[in-house]
Scaffold this active site. Structure first.
Site, PDB file in Angstrom:
ATOM      1  N   SER A   1      -4.807  -0.111  -2.636  1.00 43.86           N
ATOM      2  CA  SER A   1      -3.992   0.399  -1.529  1.00 43.86           C
ATOM      3  C   SER A   1      -4.906   0.728  -0.358  1.00 43.86           C
ATOM      4  CB  SER A   1      -3.250   1.665  -1.979  1.00 43.86           C
ATOM      5  OG  SER A   1      -2.521   2.210  -0.901  1.00 43.86           O
ATOM      6  N   LYS A   2      -4.505   0.305   0.835  1.00 44.19           N
ATOM      7  CA  LYS A   2      -5.321   0.617   2.028  1.00 44.19           C
ATOM      8  C   LYS A   2      -4.826   1.968   2.551  1.00 44.19           C
ATOM      9  CE  LYS A   2      -6.966  -1.763   6.173  1.00 44.19           C
ATOM     10  NZ  LYS A   2      -8.396  -1.531   6.022  1.00 44.19           N
ATOM     11  N   ALA A   3      -5.198   3.003   1.804  1.00 40.01           N
ATOM     12  CA  ALA A   3      -4.652   4.340   2.066  1.00 40.01           C
ATOM     13  C   ALA A   3      -5.643   5.201   2.848  1.00 40.01           C
ATOM     14  CB  ALA A   3      -4.311   5.014   0.739  1.00 40.01           C
TER      15      ALA A   3
ATOM     16  N   SER B   1       0.850  -1.201   0.000  1.00 40.67           N
ATOM     17  CA  SER B   1       0.000   0.000   0.000  1.00 40.67           C
ATOM     18  C   SER B   1       0.879   1.243   0.000  1.00 40.67           C
ATOM     19  CB  SER B   1      -0.886   0.034   1.251  1.00 40.67           C
ATOM     20  OG  SER B   1      -1.849  -0.978   1.225  1.00 40.67           O
TER      21      SER B   1
ATOM     22  N   TYR C   1     -10.211   6.476   2.581  1.00 39.16           N
ATOM     23  CA  TYR C   1     -11.291   6.045   3.467  1.00 39.16           C
ATOM     24  C   TYR C   1     -12.389   7.083   3.652  1.00 39.16           C
ATOM     25  CZ  TYR C   1      -9.919   1.352   4.259  1.00 39.16           C
ATOM     26  OH  TYR C   1      -9.679   0.015   4.052  1.00 39.16           O
TER      27      TYR C   1
END
Ligand SMILES: Cc1ncc(COP(=O)(O)O)c(C=O)c1O
Length: 310
Positions: A156-158, A62, A162
């Site tokens: 990507s866990k950005a 990520s 969120y």
């Protein structure tokens, strides 16, 4: 929320209340951070972190997608997490590693700003509630579409990304639902605000694939493996919106929510309106895997060495 005594901040353990950043931290302004959500479960051999390596690998990937080099190796982060859990005396917990662009230059180019790393851990129960895990939750199809690869990076866990999940979650909650289901930019089913989605019809399990803007969920991968081992066919393909209310069973997977059945979508009961038999079977096996009760999946657990006397 529950708290703990210590947080790991850039290589040091600091008191929970002293884990602070500067107000001009780049990530606070522009969302330039990436993170993970991981859980450790109490097992007979002590706390064990579920698929720790996979989560740390996803964290690093990520970060890479946003041009950040994590200044610690995966082994260093793993050991730091072990120490954090042991020193906090946690038996089971949620773990939140966070990699951010810190205080430095202001402006959109983050490349000169330091990359900072934090890890927090605290006790956290089922995100959609124990009731939800047992009896299923109600979801609403969000009016917000999941971020598209044309604008951002769904894989990507950005942190900044969120905002999309936050809007969907707020909308669903204000309307009286437990969770939101987001369609992707093409109008096909993507995922929940913080979970992947699985649909079961006529015994076949289907879940959106990588081209549907999903996050490559680690619990998704685990459930695909468990379902396949149980003899089910799991198909990864685009899912039309109507396939949710027309399904026999639907369930969500994620670190926070674990495996939570969906009993209604947009006020339409799914199947009989209660968690179905295949969901129950997979949920049982998944729960056993999380808690170290299945030798078959023992290598998914990273045991935390707890110093003697604790
Ligand atoms: C948007 C989104 N999709 C899916 C998931 C499920 O991923 P995982 O199973 O790795 O927790 C999460 C949770 O991390 C999420 O935030």
């Amino acid at each position: 929320m529950n708290t703990a005594d210590l947080i790991w901040a850039n290589g040091e353990l600091v008191a929970w209340e002293d884990a602070k950043v500067h107000v001009l931290t780049h990530a606070l302004h522009y969302g330039t951070g990436v993170f993970e959500g991981i859980r450790a479960y109490e097992t007979e051999q002590g706390p064990a972190i579920f698929r720790h390596r996979e989560h740390l690998e996803r964290l690093e990937k990520s970060a890479r997608l946003y041009y950040m080099d994590v200044p610690y190796s995966l082994d260093e982060l793993r050991e730091a997490t072990h120490e954090l859990i042991a020193r906090n005396g946690l038996r089971s917990c949620y773990i939140r590693p966070l990699v951010v662009r810190g205080y430095g230059e202001m402006g959109l180019n983050p490349l000169e700003n330091p990359v900072e790393v934090y890890i927090a851990a605290w006790e956290w129960g089922a995100y959609l509630g124990e009731e939800g895990k047992a009896n299923g939750v109600r979801a609403k199809t969000s009016s917000y579409r999941r971020i598209s690869p044309e604008s951002l990076i769904p894989h990507s866990k950005a942190s900044g990304q969120y905002l999309n999940s936050v809007l969907a979650k707020v909308e669903a909650t204000k309307a009286g639902y437990d969770e939101a289901i987001l369609l992707d930019h093409k109008g096909v089913v993507c995922e929940g605000a913080g979970e992947n989605v699985f649909v079961i019809r006529d015994g076949v399990i289907t879940t959106p694939g990588h081209t549907s803007s999903i996050l490559d969920g680690i619990n998704r991968r685990s459930v695909i493996e468990i379902a396949t081992d149980l003899g089910y066919t799991v198909v990864e393909r685009e899912l039309a919106r109507a396939e949710l209310p027309l399904a026999d069973e639907v369930f969500l997977t994620g670190t926070a929510a674990e495996l939570t059945p969906l009993r209604e979508i947009d006020d339409i009961p799914i199947g009989d309106g209660v968690p179905g038999p295949i969901t129950r079977e997979i949920q049982g096996m998944f729960d056993d895997a999380l808690h170290g009760r299945t030798p078959q999946y023992a290598d998914w657990l990273d045991l935390v060495p707890v110093p003697s006397g604790t």
